[in-house]
Design an enzyme around this catalytic site. Sequence first.
Site, PDB file in Angstrom:
ATOM      1  N   ALA A   1       0.855  -1.419  -0.036  1.00 27.35           N
ATOM      2  CA  ALA A   1      -0.043  -0.022   0.052  1.00 27.35           C
ATOM      3  C   ALA A   1       0.873   1.125  -0.194  1.00 27.35           C
ATOM      4  O   ALA A   1       1.727   1.340  -0.585  1.00 27.35           O
ATOM      5  CB  ALA A   1      -1.005   0.125   1.190  1.00 27.35           C
ATOM      6  N   SER A   2       0.442   2.237   0.820  1.00 31.27           N
ATOM      7  CA  SER A   2       1.266   3.779   0.944  1.00 31.27           C
ATOM      8  C   SER A   2       2.620   3.652   1.282  1.00 31.27           C
ATOM      9  O   SER A   2       3.377   4.666   1.072  1.00 31.27           O
ATOM     10  CB  SER A   2       0.600   4.409   1.582  1.00 31.27           C
ATOM     11  OG  SER A   2      -0.659   5.002   0.912  1.00 31.27           O
ATOM     12  N   ILE A   3       3.245   2.434   1.612  1.00 32.46           N
ATOM     13  CA  ILE A   3       4.712   2.334   1.924  1.00 32.46           C
ATOM     14  C   ILE A   3       5.371   2.529   0.647  1.00 32.46           C
ATOM     15  O   ILE A   3       6.839   2.878   0.760  1.00 32.46           O
ATOM     16  CB  ILE A   3       5.065   1.053   2.656  1.00 32.46           C
ATOM     17  CG1 ILE A   3       4.274   1.117   4.229  1.00 32.46           C
ATOM     18  CG2 ILE A   3       6.689   1.031   2.582  1.00 32.46           C
ATOM     19  CD1 ILE A   3       4.555  -0.344   4.955  1.00 32.46           C
TER      20      ILE A   3
ATOM     21  N   LYS B   1       5.044   4.586  -1.116  1.00 32.47           N
ATOM     22  CA  LYS B   1       5.517   6.144  -1.446  1.00 32.47           C
ATOM     23  C   LYS B   1       7.061   6.511  -1.070  1.00 32.47           C
ATOM     24  O   LYS B   1       7.608   7.251  -1.363  1.00 32.47           O
ATOM     25  CB  LYS B   1       4.588   7.210  -0.327  1.00 32.47           C
ATOM     26  CG  LYS B   1       3.179   7.300  -0.977  1.00 32.47           C
ATOM     27  CD  LYS B   1       2.059   8.161  -0.383  1.00 32.47           C
ATOM     28  CE  LYS B   1       0.922   8.264  -0.986  1.00 32.47           C
ATOM     29  NZ  LYS B   1       0.168   6.932  -0.889  1.00 32.47           N
TER      30      LYS B   1
ATOM     31  N   THR C   1      -4.811   3.748  -0.436  1.00 31.01           N
ATOM     32  CA  THR C   1      -4.130   3.466  -1.658  1.00 31.01           C
ATOM     33  C   THR C   1      -2.751   3.507  -1.241  1.00 31.01           C
ATOM     34  O   THR C   1      -2.350   4.183  -0.210  1.00 31.01           O
ATOM     35  CB  THR C   1      -4.594   4.044  -2.881  1.00 31.01           C
ATOM     36  OG1 THR C   1      -3.906   5.441  -2.591  1.00 31.01           O
ATOM     37  CG2 THR C   1      -5.732   4.004  -3.357  1.00 31.01           C
TER      38      THR C   1
END
Length: 397
Positions: A92-94, A96, A397
């Site tokens: 998921a957002s890791i 980023k 997300t």
Amino acid sequence: MNHRQLSLLLVLVFSSCAGPRIGETSTTAVETDAALGDRMDAAARGALREIRAAGFSVAVVRHGQPVLAKGYGYADLAERVPASASTIYRLASITKQFTAAAILHLAEEGKLSLEDRISEYLPDYPTAGRLITIRNLLSHTSGLSDVAVIPILEEAGGVGYARNQIIDLVASQPLDFEPGTGHSYSNVGFMIAGMVIERVTGTTYADYLTSEVLKPLGLDQTSFCPDEQPAADRWAHGYDPQHGNWPRALRLGRAPALVDPAPINMDVVSAAGGLCSTVTDLARWPGLLRSFLDAASVREMSEPTVLADGTKVPYGLGLQIREFGAHPALSHGGVVNGFISVVADFPEDDLTVAMLVNGRLLNLELGVQLVDRVLGAVFDEPKSHWSDPLEAPVPRT
């Protein structure tokens, strides 16, 4: 009803009798600190019983060496596959963090600057005369709002939409604030950052990240997720609570039913949340990041963002600044259909903790409780708390 659905139904009906598998004992497990292992096992028993997660994996790296890597509960309920240290989950957002690192790597090579306007790379993006920089994208200070696309991302994971359609929909909305004057978490901002990477490198985000970041660092268990999870033992099956029945189930003292999550269009979530990995790879990532980037770039990622009025925001470039008890952390969390994730690096303790869960929990509070239990076991501080909640549960997300 097919065989898998019937099997899952029977698991859910009889799970209260059979009980979850608590510890993972395969050859992928690592446990060099017996006391830590005992504390983590106890924390897992409580989590699986009270928080109602299907399963999770956790890894701890201390002084550069893995001291714990285990799985608890099930990676797949229907097939009774236990979660393990080598189970693959959605990050998921890791993701980023990896996107920000890729951008900074390109900046070190002189191929872009964080102060460049996004219009230099995406000339068709309607900025309405506003100066939105790459730094704004990575620090969530662009003013770009996810509100218009939350239903699309939340209900169907972007399935049926192209990434350009999502971005065009956001571009048609006014900015929440002038770039650099406020802070608002923006998945679309990171989607655009991924498009900048593609424009600069002439290749896809997934291919660039794989060839220039993941492979050089030896993160061979980390990859761009497929749209559908493979039916293989190493891949965690994601679960969502069936929200229509869980309040009554809880009143009756029963575990709420778990259901398959909505599918996800990984090309849409892309640089905002498209990676999959194991806890063993993820726990190594913060240490590898410090060797991958120059020290100045690592500082840029790790320092609070300063807004135009001087206000400091506890988010750097793809890194959240938090603490557990008295232990400062650089971290990120993620929530996506069927999964939640957390990686927390504690530089002063020379320690990193990664946790991946194959199920969205009933509410954000339970997610925080799970992080508290795991970190409490790591530091042997059961009364300490994660200072901030996990990443906001929408747009997931």
